[in-house]
Design a protein around this motif. Structure first.
Motif, short mmCIF file in Angstrom:
data_model
loop_
_atom_site.label_atom_id
_atom_site.label_comp_id
_atom_site.label_asym_id
_atom_site.label_seq_id
_atom_site.Cartn_x
_atom_site.Cartn_y
_atom_site.Cartn_z
N SER A 53 0.84 -1.20 0.00
CA SER A 53 0.00 0.00 0.00
C SER A 53 0.87 1.24 0.00
CB SER A 53 -0.93 0.02 1.22
OG SER A 53 -0.20 0.19 2.42
N PHE A 54 0.34 2.30 -0.61
CA PHE A 54 1.00 3.60 -0.62
C PHE A 54 0.10 4.61 0.09
CE2 PHE A 54 3.91 2.05 -3.76
CZ PHE A 54 4.97 2.95 -3.79
N GLU A 55 0.71 5.51 0.84
CA GLU A 55 -0.02 6.70 1.27
C GLU A 55 -0.31 7.51 0.01
OE1 GLU A 55 2.28 8.82 4.14
OE2 GLU A 55 2.50 7.09 5.47
N THR A 56 -1.56 7.88 -0.19
CA THR A 56 -1.88 8.59 -1.43
C THR A 56 -1.31 10.00 -1.44
OG1 THR A 56 -4.01 9.37 -0.57
CG2 THR A 56 -3.99 7.26 -1.76
N LEU A 57 -1.18 10.62 -0.27
CA LEU A 57 -0.70 11.99 -0.19
C LEU A 57 0.82 12.03 -0.17
CD1 LEU A 57 -1.18 15.04 0.18
CD2 LEU A 57 -1.29 14.62 2.65
N GLY A 58 1.42 12.65 -1.18
CA GLY A 58 2.85 12.87 -1.18
C GLY A 58 3.18 14.17 -0.48
N THR A 59 4.33 14.22 0.16
CA THR A 59 4.75 15.43 0.88
C THR A 59 6.06 15.93 0.31
OG1 THR A 59 5.89 14.12 2.57
CG2 THR A 59 3.59 14.70 2.98
N PHE A 60 6.25 17.25 0.37
CA PHE A 60 7.49 17.85 -0.11
C PHE A 60 8.44 18.07 1.06
CE2 PHE A 60 4.72 18.71 -3.66
CZ PHE A 60 5.57 18.57 -4.75
N GLU A 61 9.68 17.64 0.85
CA GLU A 61 10.70 17.76 1.88
C GLU A 61 12.02 18.18 1.24
OE1 GLU A 61 10.97 14.10 4.02
OE2 GLU A 61 8.79 13.93 4.32
N GLU A 62 12.96 18.58 2.08
CA GLU A 62 14.29 18.91 1.61
C GLU A 62 15.12 17.63 1.58
OE1 GLU A 62 16.56 22.35 0.34
OE2 GLU A 62 14.51 22.21 1.10
N ARG A 63 15.62 17.26 0.41
CA ARG A 63 16.47 16.08 0.26
C ARG A 63 17.70 16.44 -0.57
NH1 ARG A 63 14.00 11.15 1.71
NH2 ARG A 63 12.50 11.70 3.36
N ASP A 64 18.87 16.22 0.01
CA ASP A 64 20.14 16.51 -0.68
C ASP A 64 20.19 17.95 -1.17
OD1 ASP A 64 20.99 13.86 -0.30
OD2 ASP A 64 20.01 13.21 -2.16
N GLY A 65 19.65 18.85 -0.37
CA GLY A 65 19.72 20.26 -0.70
C GLY A 65 18.70 20.76 -1.69
N VAL A 66 17.76 19.90 -2.13
CA VAL A 66 16.72 20.33 -3.07
C VAL A 66 15.36 19.86 -2.56
CG1 VAL A 66 18.28 20.28 -5.05
CG2 VAL A 66 16.95 18.25 -4.49
N ARG A 67 14.31 20.53 -3.03
CA ARG A 67 12.97 20.10 -2.68
C ARG A 67 12.63 18.83 -3.46
NH1 ARG A 67 10.96 21.70 1.83
NH2 ARG A 67 8.80 21.72 1.07
N ALA A 68 11.92 17.94 -2.82
CA ALA A 68 11.59 16.66 -3.45
C ALA A 68 10.24 16.18 -2.95
CB ALA A 68 12.66 15.62 -3.17
N LEU A 69 9.53 15.47 -3.82
CA LEU A 69 8.28 14.81 -3.43
C LEU A 69 8.62 13.45 -2.85
CD1 LEU A 69 5.14 14.73 -3.48
CD2 LEU A 69 5.35 13.58 -5.70
N VAL A 70 8.07 13.16 -1.67
CA VAL A 70 8.34 11.90 -1.00
C VAL A 70 7.04 11.10 -0.93
CG1 VAL A 70 9.21 10.78 1.08
CG2 VAL A 70 10.17 12.98 0.35
N LEU A 71 7.09 9.86 -1.43
CA LEU A 71 5.95 8.95 -1.41
C LEU A 71 6.32 7.76 -0.53
CD1 LEU A 71 5.39 8.93 -5.28
CD2 LEU A 71 4.19 10.37 -3.62
N ARG A 72 5.41 7.37 0.36
CA ARG A 72 5.73 6.32 1.33
C ARG A 72 4.82 5.11 1.13
NH1 ARG A 72 6.66 11.21 3.87
NH2 ARG A 72 8.77 11.39 4.75
N ALA A 73 5.44 3.92 1.28
CA ALA A 73 4.73 2.66 1.05
C ALA A 73 4.99 1.69 2.19
CB ALA A 73 5.15 2.05 -0.27
N THR A 74 4.05 0.76 2.37
CA THR A 74 4.15 -0.26 3.41
C THR A 74 3.85 -1.63 2.81
OG1 THR A 74 3.42 1.32 5.09
CG2 THR A 74 3.30 -1.01 5.66
N ALA A 75 4.64 -2.64 3.20
CA ALA A 75 4.44 -4.01 2.73
C ALA A 75 4.14 -4.92 3.92
CB ALA A 75 5.68 -4.50 1.99
N ASN A 76 3.57 -6.09 3.64
CA ASN A 76 3.31 -7.06 4.70
C ASN A 76 4.46 -8.06 4.86
OD1 ASN A 76 2.86 -8.40 2.26
ND2 ASN A 76 1.41 -9.84 3.19
N ARG A 77 5.54 -7.86 4.09
CA ARG A 77 6.70 -8.75 4.14
C ARG A 77 7.95 -7.94 4.44
NH1 ARG A 77 5.69 -14.39 3.97
NH2 ARG A 77 3.58 -14.57 3.12
N TYR A 78 8.96 -8.61 5.01
CA TYR A 78 10.23 -7.94 5.23
C TYR A 78 10.87 -7.63 3.88
CZ TYR A 78 9.96 -9.10 10.19
OH TYR A 78 9.57 -9.18 11.50
N LEU A 79 11.31 -6.39 3.73
CA LEU A 79 11.84 -5.93 2.45
C LEU A 79 13.34 -6.17 2.35
CD1 LEU A 79 9.91 -2.53 2.39
CD2 LEU A 79 9.40 -4.56 1.01
#
Length: 454
Positions: A53-79
């Motif tokens: 599953s993915f969180e449908t809402l993406g959030t903007f954060e600072e990554r490596d000195g630039v703005r970036a869209l971050v999308l987060r997902a969850t699995a039922n198995r160890y990744l």
């Protein structure tokens, strides 16, 4: 807690975590909340042993000195491993952030604009356990409005879609719509304000280019403000937040390229584009930005056939004057005659090859005399002058020119045959010619005879 207890807790405390699947983050109190659309907070897919599953809402954060869209997902198995890509190219950055959770980061600029424009993003997901243990997820991310607050007299549509709406190098426009019975409509925000134009009947077009669409979404906590001067008098105001949403999620344990092959130019989109007025630059009515761009840069049949080859009769009476003129030079001692020409069209993208051989296979069922194509000859345009109907000394060049105009000209594939027929005290021959114009898909069938008095 028992199921009954959990249900009671959810009923008495709707905002409790785990009891609701709607947006729970706080927002600035800027008016009466109106639910134009109910937005799911997670999107799910399952395949084999994996639930993702993915969180449908993406959030903007600072990554490596630039703005970036971050999308987060969850699995039922160890990744074990995650990796993001688009066809034939690594794209974005995917990272495992806990045993069963990972994130996908799309940097502001080329990466974000490409995905927002409608290009699906693939993510390889490998797990330590389960059979199978290697999967590919496919997600689509798009700008979407939510958290509508304010006057009900303004309706802001949820979707903001990428469309082709320019003749320049930057044809990509992100387009949304708002509706209000108003004489004027404005949008204000700290940044990322769209161009607003009236489409008539109380409908207003909201157009963003990149990077203004990203500025409107970042940060996702700041709303856009919509003001309308109502026809009945007075002003109305509504606010809504524009965010980046995961709108589609699919999962496969097979080959991603086979499961989700690249889409060809759709004939319906191609037909829409070619039907637009000369000089048109807005093709939003023809499809999404990606659908239109495929037809702008590729042939309509690229990617596969769509329709079985069939012959559809079309009107050819426009050829009658030239046919009658050609017949008029015949004499009682040396004659030649051409019957009214039969004309057909074939589909633009047939399943069979677009060749004269395929056409002859279909004609044989309608014309018994053409049922054995091997008894005739296949020729090209260079040899048509040697054919009875198009011989220059019988003014056949004018007849061929008329047929070129009718069928669109260009390459011609032809088949011809002649054979003797019964004639008392004379010599007579039957003549058939089939002309096929691949560019237009038109087919002309010519039947006639020629002979002389012996």
């Amino acid at each position: 807690m028992t199921f009954r207890g959990l249900a009671l807790a959810c009923f008495t405390a709707i905002a409790a975590p785990g009891c609701s699947n709607t947006e729970s983050e706080s927002a600035q109190d800027i008016g009466t909340h109106t639910a134009e659309a109910t937005t799911a907070t997670r999107i799910y897919a399952s395949e084999g042993a994996l639930d993702l599953s993915f969180e449908t809402l993406g959030t903007f954060e600072e990554r490596d000195g630039v703005r970036a869209l971050v999308l987060r997902a969850t699995a039922n198995r160890y990744l074990q491993h995650v990796f993001s890509f688009v066809p034939d190219d690594a794209f974005g950055t995917s990272t495992i952030i806990s045993e069963r959770r990972f994130e996908v980061v799309l940097k502001e600029g080329y990466e974000l604009n490409t995905v927002l424009s409608g290009l699906p993003l693939f993510i390889t997901v490998n797990t330590f356990t389960g059979v199978p243990n290697q999967y590919t997820a496919r997600i689509v991310v798009a700008p979407r409005f939510f958290d509508f607050r304010g006057a009900s007299g303004i309706f802001v549509e949820t979707d903001v879609n990428p469309v082709w709406a320019s003749s320049g190098d930057n044809a990509l426009v992100y387009r949304g719509y708002a509706n209000a019975a108003a004489s004027s409509f404005t949008v204000t925000a700290p940044d990322g304000i769209p161009q607003v134009t009236s489409a008539g009947a109380g409908r207003f077009v909201l157009d963003w280019r990149y990077p203004s669409v990203q500025q409107a979404m970042d940060p996702h906590t700041v709303p856009l403000v919509f003001d309308a001067a109502l026809h009945g008098g007075g002003m109305a105001r509504k606010t809504a937040r524009l965010v980046a949403r995961v709108t589609e999620l699919a999962l496969t344990s097979g080959d991603a390229y086979e499961t989700w092959p690249s889409q060809p130019c759709l004939p319906s989109v191609h037909a829409c584009i070619t039907s637009q007025p000369q000089g048109a630059s807005d093709f939003s009515a023809c499809g999404t930005y990606r659908q239109v761009s495929r037809c702008m840069y590729a042939g309509v049949c690229e990617g596969g056939a769509t329709t079985p080859l069939a012959l559809t009769a079309i009107d050819s009476t426009v050829l009658e004057p030239e046919r009658l003129q050609w017949n008029s030079t015949s004499t009682g001692m040396s004659w030649h005659h051409l019957e009214p020409v039969d004309a057909y069209s074939i589909p633009e993208c047939p399943t069979e090859p677009k060749t004269i051989q395929s056409v002859m296979a279909k004609l044989g069922t309608q014309y018994p005399a053409l049922s054995q194509p091997s008894e005739g000859s296949y020729i090209g345009r260079a040899d048509l002058a040697q054919v009875l109907f198009f011989s220059p000394w019988r003014d056949g060049d004018a007849l061929l020119a008329a047929m070129d105009v009718f069928a669109g000209g260009g390459e011609v594939q032809a088949w011809t045959t002649t054979y003797p027929i019964s004639c008392h005290n004379c010599t007579d021959n039957k003549a058939w010619v089939v002309l096929f114009y691949p560019a237009s898909g038109k087919v002309l069938v010519l039947e006639g005879n020629y002979g002389y008095d012996s």
